[in-house]
Design a protein around this motif. Sequence first.
Motif, PDB file in Angstrom:
ATOM      1  N   GLN A 325      40.621  40.608  37.939  1.00 46.45           N
ATOM      2  CA  GLN A 325      40.182  41.973  37.659  1.00 46.45           C
ATOM      3  C   GLN A 325      40.673  42.460  36.301  1.00 46.45           C
ATOM      4  N   VAL A 326      40.019  43.518  35.811  1.00 50.61           N
ATOM      5  CA  VAL A 326      40.306  44.060  34.479  1.00 50.61           C
ATOM      6  C   VAL A 326      40.540  45.566  34.579  1.00 50.61           C
ATOM      7  N   ILE A 412      31.760  48.042  38.279  1.00 47.52           N
ATOM      8  CA  ILE A 412      32.598  48.793  37.342  1.00 47.52           C
ATOM      9  C   ILE A 412      32.676  50.244  37.807  1.00 47.52           C
ATOM     10  N   GLU A 413      33.888  50.794  37.876  1.00 53.93           N
ATOM     11  CA  GLU A 413      34.053  52.193  38.276  1.00 53.93           C
ATOM     12  C   GLU A 413      35.023  52.907  37.347  1.00 53.93           C
ATOM     13  N   ILE A 414      34.937  54.254  37.378  1.00 54.38           N
ATOM     14  CA  ILE A 414      35.769  55.102  36.516  1.00 54.38           C
ATOM     15  C   ILE A 414      36.857  55.766  37.352  1.00 54.38           C
ATOM     16  N   PHE A 415      38.066  55.821  36.789  1.00 50.75           N
ATOM     17  CA  PHE A 415      39.227  56.385  37.473  1.00 50.75           C
ATOM     18  C   PHE A 415      39.848  57.450  36.568  1.00 50.75           C
ATOM     19  N   LEU A 430      41.212  53.291  44.929  1.00 43.77           N
ATOM     20  CA  LEU A 430      42.313  52.330  44.843  1.00 43.77           C
ATOM     21  C   LEU A 430      42.184  51.258  45.920  1.00 43.77           C
ATOM     22  N   GLY A 431      41.748  51.669  47.113  1.00 44.35           N
ATOM     23  CA  GLY A 431      41.558  50.696  48.200  1.00 44.35           C
ATOM     24  C   GLY A 431      40.508  49.667  47.858  1.00 44.35           C
ATOM     25  N   LYS A 432      39.399  50.109  47.294  1.00 51.53           N
ATOM     26  CA  LYS A 432      38.322  49.190  46.884  1.00 51.53           C
ATOM     27  C   LYS A 432      38.818  48.233  45.800  1.00 51.53           C
ATOM     28  N   PHE A 433      39.626  48.753  44.869  1.00 45.01           N
ATOM     29  CA  PHE A 433      40.144  47.911  43.783  1.00 45.01           C
ATOM     30  C   PHE A 433      41.106  46.868  44.342  1.00 45.01           C
ATOM     31  N   GLN A 434      41.950  47.285  45.274  1.00 47.84           N
ATOM     32  CA  GLN A 434      42.900  46.355  45.887  1.00 47.84           C
ATOM     33  C   GLN A 434      42.182  45.245  46.653  1.00 47.84           C
ATOM     34  N   LYS A 435      41.059  45.587  47.278  1.00 52.68           N
ATOM     35  CA  LYS A 435      40.297  44.594  48.055  1.00 52.68           C
ATOM     36  C   LYS A 435      39.414  43.711  47.182  1.00 52.68           C
ATOM     37  N   GLU A 437      36.790  44.820  45.479  1.00 56.10           N
ATOM     38  CA  GLU A 437      35.415  45.320  45.484  1.00 56.10           C
ATOM     39  C   GLU A 437      35.027  45.952  44.151  1.00 56.10           C
ATOM     40  N   ILE A 438      36.000  46.155  43.276  1.00 55.22           N
ATOM     41  CA  ILE A 438      35.768  46.650  41.913  1.00 55.22           C
ATOM     42  C   ILE A 438      36.319  45.602  40.954  1.00 55.22           C
ATOM     43  N   ASP A 439      35.515  45.213  39.979  1.00 55.45           N
ATOM     44  CA  ASP A 439      35.950  44.184  39.020  1.00 55.45           C
ATOM     45  C   ASP A 439      36.634  44.782  37.797  1.00 55.45           C
TER      46      ASP A 439
END
Length: 619
Positions: A325-326, A412-415, A430-435, A437-439
């Motif tokens: 991930q990036v 790709i998502e914005i935080f 954050l949950g999606k990123f940890q799993k 599901e967000i690159d």
Amino acid sequence: MSSLKISNYYQVALLDSNSPILTYSSHSPLKIGEIAECTLVGKKHKAVVIEEVKKPEFECKPLRAIGESFSENQIKLARFIAQYYCASLGKSFALFVPKSLSAFLDTPPDLKPSIPLSAIQSKVFSQIKSQSFSLLFGQTGSGKSEVYIHLFLEKISQGKQCLFLMPEIALTPQMQKRLEVVFGSYMGVWHSKMGAKKKKVLEGLQKGEIWLIIGTRSALFLPFSNLGLIVVDEEHDDSYKSQHSVKYNARDLAIYMGKSLAIPILLGSATPSPTSYFLAKKQNAIYTLPKHFDSKNALILLDEPSELSESIFSHIHTTLKKGKQVIVFLPTRANFKSVICESCGYGIQCPFCSVAMSLHLKEKRMQCHYCGYVQEIVQICPKCGGTSLFSKRIGTAQVADELMRRFLEYKIEIFDRDHIKTQKELEKTLGKFQKGEIDILVGTQILSKGHDYHNVALVVIMGLDYVLRSGDYRARERAQSLFFQIKGRGGRKYDGNVILQSLNLDFFSYEKYEDFLEDELKFREELYPPFVRLATLTFSHKDERRAEMNMQKVMQKALNNPYGVSVVGGGSAGVAKIKTQYRYMILLKCKSASALLKCVRELSSYEKCEIDIDPLNIV
């Protein structure tokens, strides 16, 4: 009838009011710090009893006790806040949550740590627990949290409550889960956006069902019965400074509480503020934790302005192909900071505030981030009528759009604050990123707030030059702190890369943050905090001339003050207009805090102004 004779008279402060101290009567005796209901100009108010007095010559209206009060410690802290931050007692007491008069504390629970300390952590733990004040200088990923947990457990076993302060709600989800493993239902969470859950936490705290509070700065004002330790994590964060009517700093108040109430205080950070570092160094109370994982980040330096270059695209592509991930960081939300006319150079501004409107392409709007004003995207310059408009200073939405066009098959998502507005949204993203599901996660400062991302192999840092170039004495500190915090988000479990894109690469060449702090203290000596104290007086008015005249009047008094306070400057504020109010500011400086406070109180008596002691932002 004699039993109804009034024989008790008290001075009270109306809660959340700038009203002067008033005198009321009571049939029954009241305690100092007790809250009562009273009437003023036909309206009911809550007031706190400040002092018992003799019967005055004038007739007094009655008070009615409501069964709540502030503790002795809360009273002491409220008085200090009013005195130091030049606030009314009513405003100061309004910060606190009162206790029930029937509150009690139960037997402490028997709790065990889930993870043992390493040899280095054990040594630091032993050193810190014998100190009344200390700074834990722990690199990102060094295991500060485990040291905190063991300190909490020890205090709780002694029958003491603990407070764990964090700068923002954004930090709480991961830490909350980690602490729940150890403390379970004996831990409560407290922040300003809790809603109905607040009552349950308060009841648990006072009944002895909750022994550890994890919360933001407002948690400092809870009715603890037997507080035994305060830990201020990420102590460098600006969020500890309130920007509301009482402009207190929760970190500084925690340090004051430690001294005045004999409560041990621990500050923790991977990038401590120069002021805290200076204070802890003077007391020989700095303790260091190195990283406890072997993975490393390779730093890739790009000497170029902030934009998505081919080199960045190439590194992102390589990382994604490996299944990693990036994170892409930049300090600006929206698409660009401002829209500028190429013909006359005018920047499109908010009609109510003298700040640039931020461009939001997805929502097809422009918005002022000070007053919230929204309008359609401008196509014609309102000053010269030109149609050649361009955008300046790249932001999160613009970067995300470009990445989406380049990497079509990746998520790709914005935080940032525009996209993450609630605790639920934060936890979901954050949950999606940890799993996985967000690159690619594109975000602003909240990306740096202590989250762990084990699969992140590339961190791209853009836009720090904008932070470094801001007209603020803390610009160097802010830029360097962000750099160290953000680059620590990658390589948490495996080796990774950090790309820094900047035209000031020499400034970001420090290998250790401590080396930067030593240089920064030399840079500030005799000029800026911690070597001097600052204060600002801000004069606001709908009539710009009136605002300036009020400022000039007080400026003349300030220039001739007998307290040894220096006038750094005065004039239009950095943000010259907010919500139709024109703003003029005076900046004061002095080595003596007491002299500065005396001067500020005297100056503020000449004209109404907003006072900020130890300001973090001169705007």
